[in-house]
Design a protein around this motif. Structure first.
Motif, PDB file in Angstrom:
ATOM      1  N   SER A   3       0.826  -1.204   0.000  1.00  0.00           N
ATOM      2  CA  SER A   3       0.000   0.000   0.000  1.00  0.00           C
ATOM      3  C   SER A   3       0.860   1.254   0.000  1.00  0.00           C
ATOM      4  CB  SER A   3      -0.933  -0.015   1.209  1.00  0.00           C
ATOM      5  OG  SER A   3      -1.685   1.182   1.276  1.00  0.00           O
ATOM      6  N   LYS A   4       1.879   1.277   0.842  1.00  0.00           N
ATOM      7  CA  LYS A   4       2.717   2.474   0.967  1.00  0.00           C
ATOM      8  C   LYS A   4       3.536   2.722  -0.300  1.00  0.00           C
ATOM      9  CE  LYS A   4       6.381   4.548   3.831  1.00  0.00           C
ATOM     10  NZ  LYS A   4       7.303   4.831   2.714  1.00  0.00           N
ATOM     11  N   TYR A   5       4.248   1.706  -0.740  1.00  0.00           N
ATOM     12  CA  TYR A   5       5.168   1.919  -1.850  1.00  0.00           C
ATOM     13  C   TYR A   5       4.449   2.093  -3.183  1.00  0.00           C
ATOM     14  CZ  TYR A   5       9.260   1.012   1.043  1.00  0.00           C
ATOM     15  OH  TYR A   5      10.252   1.100   1.993  1.00  0.00           O
ATOM     16  N   MET A   6       3.351   1.399  -3.403  1.00  0.00           N
ATOM     17  CA  MET A   6       2.632   1.572  -4.657  1.00  0.00           C
ATOM     18  C   MET A   6       1.936   2.933  -4.714  1.00  0.00           C
ATOM     19  SD  MET A   6       3.446  -0.968  -6.490  1.00  0.00           S
ATOM     20  CE  MET A   6       5.028  -0.670  -5.642  1.00  0.00           C
ATOM     21  N   GLY A   7       1.520   3.449  -3.543  1.00  0.00           N
ATOM     22  CA  GLY A   7       1.001   4.821  -3.506  1.00  0.00           C
ATOM     23  C   GLY A   7       2.079   5.826  -3.869  1.00  0.00           C
ATOM     24  N   GLU A   8       3.294   5.612  -3.361  1.00  0.00           N
ATOM     25  CA  GLU A   8       4.405   6.497  -3.700  1.00  0.00           C
ATOM     26  C   GLU A   8       4.775   6.378  -5.178  1.00  0.00           C
ATOM     27  OE1 GLU A   8       7.720   5.872  -1.178  1.00  0.00           O
ATOM     28  OE2 GLU A   8       6.689   6.500   0.661  1.00  0.00           O
ATOM     29  N   LEU A   9       4.683   5.163  -5.715  1.00  0.00           N
ATOM     30  CA  LEU A   9       5.017   4.966  -7.122  1.00  0.00           C
ATOM     31  C   LEU A   9       4.090   5.771  -8.022  1.00  0.00           C
ATOM     32  CD1 LEU A   9       6.641   3.518  -9.337  1.00  0.00           C
ATOM     33  CD2 LEU A   9       5.009   1.631  -9.173  1.00  0.00           C
ATOM     34  N   ILE A  10       2.814   5.802  -7.701  1.00  0.00           N
ATOM     35  CA  ILE A  10       1.854   6.576  -8.510  1.00  0.00           C
ATOM     36  C   ILE A  10       2.207   8.056  -8.461  1.00  0.00           C
ATOM     37  CG2 ILE A  10      -0.556   7.292  -8.670  1.00  0.00           C
ATOM     38  CD1 ILE A  10      -1.341   4.503  -7.718  1.00  0.00           C
ATOM     39  N   GLU A  11       2.589   8.556  -7.283  1.00  0.00           N
ATOM     40  CA  GLU A  11       2.984   9.959  -7.160  1.00  0.00           C
ATOM     41  C   GLU A  11       4.219  10.252  -8.014  1.00  0.00           C
ATOM     42  OE1 GLU A  11       3.600  10.728  -3.048  1.00  0.00           O
ATOM     43  OE2 GLU A  11       1.471  10.598  -2.513  1.00  0.00           O
ATOM     44  N   LEU A  22      13.499   5.095 -18.310  1.00  0.00           N
ATOM     45  CA  LEU A  22      12.076   4.940 -17.998  1.00  0.00           C
ATOM     46  C   LEU A  22      11.830   4.042 -16.800  1.00  0.00           C
ATOM     47  CD1 LEU A  22      10.619   4.445 -21.591  1.00  0.00           C
ATOM     48  CD2 LEU A  22      10.445   6.488 -20.173  1.00  0.00           C
ATOM     49  N   ASP A  23      12.823   3.273 -16.381  1.00  0.00           N
ATOM     50  CA  ASP A  23      12.601   2.248 -15.355  1.00  0.00           C
ATOM     51  C   ASP A  23      13.133   2.626 -13.985  1.00  0.00           C
ATOM     52  OD1 ASP A  23      11.280   0.550 -17.091  1.00  0.00           O
ATOM     53  OD2 ASP A  23      13.124  -0.432 -17.756  1.00  0.00           O
ATOM     54  N   VAL A  24      13.523   3.870 -13.797  1.00  0.00           N
ATOM     55  CA  VAL A  24      13.987   4.342 -12.490  1.00  0.00           C
ATOM     56  C   VAL A  24      13.039   5.436 -12.025  1.00  0.00           C
ATOM     57  CG1 VAL A  24      15.892   5.367 -11.188  1.00  0.00           C
ATOM     58  CG2 VAL A  24      16.372   3.790 -13.071  1.00  0.00           C
ATOM     59  N   PHE A  25      12.500   5.262 -10.816  1.00  0.00           N
ATOM     60  CA  PHE A  25      11.530   6.203 -10.279  1.00  0.00           C
ATOM     61  C   PHE A  25      12.093   6.836  -9.010  1.00  0.00           C
ATOM     62  CE2 PHE A  25       9.138   3.200 -12.786  1.00  0.00           C
ATOM     63  CZ  PHE A  25       8.241   3.990 -13.471  1.00  0.00           C
ATOM     64  N   PRO A  26      12.729   8.011  -9.138  1.00  0.00           N
ATOM     65  CA  PRO A  26      13.272   8.674  -7.947  1.00  0.00           C
ATOM     66  C   PRO A  26      12.199   9.480  -7.234  1.00  0.00           C
ATOM     67  CG  PRO A  26      13.795   9.951  -9.888  1.00  0.00           C
ATOM     68  CD  PRO A  26      13.043   8.730 -10.377  1.00  0.00           C
ATOM     69  N   CYS A  27      12.524   9.868  -6.013  1.00  0.00           N
ATOM     70  CA  CYS A  27      11.636  10.735  -5.238  1.00  0.00           C
ATOM     71  C   CYS A  27      11.950  12.186  -5.581  1.00  0.00           C
ATOM     72  CB  CYS A  27      11.846  10.486  -3.744  1.00  0.00           C
ATOM     73  SG  CYS A  27      10.742  11.458  -2.675  1.00  0.00           S
ATOM     74  N   GLN A  28      10.922  12.980  -5.742  1.00  0.00           N
ATOM     75  CA  GLN A  28      11.095  14.377  -6.122  1.00  0.00           C
ATOM     76  C   GLN A  28      11.878  15.152  -5.055  1.00  0.00           C
ATOM     77  OE1 GLN A  28       7.369  16.324  -6.811  1.00  0.00           O
ATOM     78  NE2 GLN A  28       8.259  18.101  -7.833  1.00  0.00           N
ATOM     79  N   ASP A  29      12.685  16.128  -5.529  1.00  0.00           N
ATOM     80  CA  ASP A  29      13.427  17.049  -4.658  1.00  0.00           C
ATOM     81  C   ASP A  29      14.546  16.384  -3.880  1.00  0.00           C
ATOM     82  OD1 ASP A  29      11.710  19.075  -5.504  1.00  0.00           O
ATOM     83  OD2 ASP A  29      10.306  18.723  -3.871  1.00  0.00           O
TER      84      ASP A  29
END
Length: 472
Positions: free
Chosen positions: A59-67, A231-238
């Motif tokens: 739940s936590k990580y997939m929510g972050e992935l969408i963001e 396309l396959d790396v999803f970093p956190c903003q800022d």
């Protein structure tokens, strides 16, 4: 004749060390989630506790992935425009009669820059040097250099480095993924063995026979280097650097059959096989790559057999001691946790290397060679197309015709060699006058090209317009 199986002591040592290193990566179980040590729970309660934690993780990580996907969308549009310009692709036009010529300047810039960057390393005997701190350790330093050079060769670094560089120049950001590979393989060995036998005269004789054995052996233990698609790396903003990221998300894809095989291996890397297989397959690979395929007119017709794996390197309390610790979590098809273990590497770092071509302060993504000149590429296409459209209109003349003159055949009113148009009055048919409005188009295009090469400095890296001439 009887003989004992010959043992290769060095190979036995290799296998033992390989098992130890493989054990470090795989661990006791691919799902290592445990309740607090002071909690008195039976096996069923522990399983319920683990499933509850897995649900929270998903739940936590997939929510972050969408963001992160939503935040990155603007960059993906930019990368698509860059890819189209590199591939000299065309977007569908509303006016089919207009010219669609594409001047491949971006392609030329990238293909000039890539070999020059590669030559910085391939022109030397080695990518690096190893210097000893003590004169007595010079032999050790030489052996270390040879070992590292061999590891680069074994991992096919040259080919991967070209892919890495080209992605870096195109999008401004590129990634290396460095983990450890322990490779097992069946091998057939023929070992010479001396045998003694008694001949017909009762005399002992010696002969050599080759004993064939088939064994499952370690054939490779070395760092494994991979290039990750941007396309396959999803970093956190800022968060600009890998070490500052609260978690790094890597997307990978694996065939269903291969996934099942790994789950059933003696040392399984993934768990929760049944739940993961029940989640079906993912079309994410085709969806994410389709915008690239359209640049070449390709439409995917392949039915996916892949499982999408989201690999998260972050922090979570897996052992129930109340402290979040570095961990590796893998989620299949965004639904099922198939791996949850403490960070398996001794260095406790995320094995991701990020490089920016032109670094933007305090930002994750850099700027490549194409982004600053993308508008100039579009401009030179526009100028050339306008010139061709203007010439086309001059050649294919338009006329104004007196509507009451019935002697004029509109179908024959076309510009053609030795063409004749019959009219009752010479003033009844007159050409629409058009001027040559783009007589400076080629000069303008030359200026635009020079602007593009001036922007992609240094010229020693990208070359110049002269580099594209036939005499170079």
């Amino acid at each position: 004749m009887d003989y004992a199986e010959e043992k290769d002591e060095l190979q036995e040592l290799e296998n033992a060390e390989g098992r130890d290193q493989n054990e470090q990566i795989t661990g006791d179980s691919p799902i290592q989630i445990y309740p607090p040590k002071d909690a008195k729970t039976d096996e069923q309660t522990q399983e319920s506790y683990s499933m509850g934690v897995q649900k929270d993780i998903t739940s936590k990580y997939m929510g972050e992935l969408i963001e992160r996907e939503n935040w990155r969308r603007a960059y993906e549009i930019l990368w698509w425009q860059i890819y189209v310009s590199y591939m000299s692709g065309n977007v569908a036009s509303r006016t089919p009669t207009r010219s669609k010529v594409f001047i491949p300047l971006v392609f030329q810039i990238i293909e000039i820059a890539t070999p020059k960057l590669i030559s910085f390393t391939s022109g030397n005997d080695s990518l690096f040097d190893v210097e000893a701190n003590d004169v007595n350790e010079e032999d050790i330093a030489k052996n270390v250099k040879k070992l590292l050079s061999d590891q680069f060769d074994q991992t096919e670094f040259d080919d991967k480095y070209e892919t890495f560089l080209k992605q870096l120049l195109l999008y401004g950001t590129s990634y290396f993924w460095v983990d450890w590979e322990v490779k097992w393989q069946w091998k057939v060995n023929r070992t010479p063995t001396k045998m003694t036998f008694v001949d017909d005269n009762g005399v002992n004789q010696e002969t050599t026979e080759y004993v064939t054995t088939k064994r499952y052996e370690i054939v490779g233990r070395r760092p494994k280097l991979s290039v990750l698609d941007v396309l396959d790396v999803f970093p956190c903003q800022d968060h600009a650097e890998v070490e500052n990221q609260p978690s790094v998300m890597i997307r990978k894809f694996i065939d269903r059959d291969e996934f099942a095989r790994i789950c059933d291996a003696p040392q399984p890397y993934f768990g929760n096989k049944d739940m993961a297989m029940a989640s079906g397959t993912s079309m994410k690979f085709q969806e994410t790559r389709q915008w690239r395929k359209t640049a070449r007119g390709e439409i995917s017709t392949v039915k996916s057999k892949d499982i999408e794996l989201i690999e998260v390197w972050g922090y979570w309390d897996l052992d129930g001691d109340g402290k979040d610790e570095p961990c590796q979590v893998v989620i299949a098809n965004r639904q099922v946790v198939v791996r949850a273990v403490p960070n398996p590497f001794d260095h406790q770092e995320v094995p991701l290397i990020k490089v920016n071509f032109c670094k933007v302060p305090l930002e994750w993504y850099g700027i490549g060679l194409v982004e600053p000149v993308l508008s100039l590429q579009n401009e030179t296409n526009l100028v050339r197309r306008q010139r061709l459209d203007n010439v086309n209109l001059l050649i294919n003349q338009m006329y104004k015709v007196l509507s009451t003159d019935t002697s004029i055949d509109i179908d024959k009113l076309q510009s053609s060699p030795s063409g004749v148009v019959l009219v009752d009055d010479m003033n009844n048919v007159q050409p629409l006058t058009r001027g040559d409005v783009t007589n400076t188009a080629y000069q303008d295009a030359q200026i635009i090209q020079q602007d593009m090469f001036n922007a992609t400095v240094p010229s020693s890296l990208t070359g110049s317009i002269d580099d594209m001439k036939g005499d170079k």
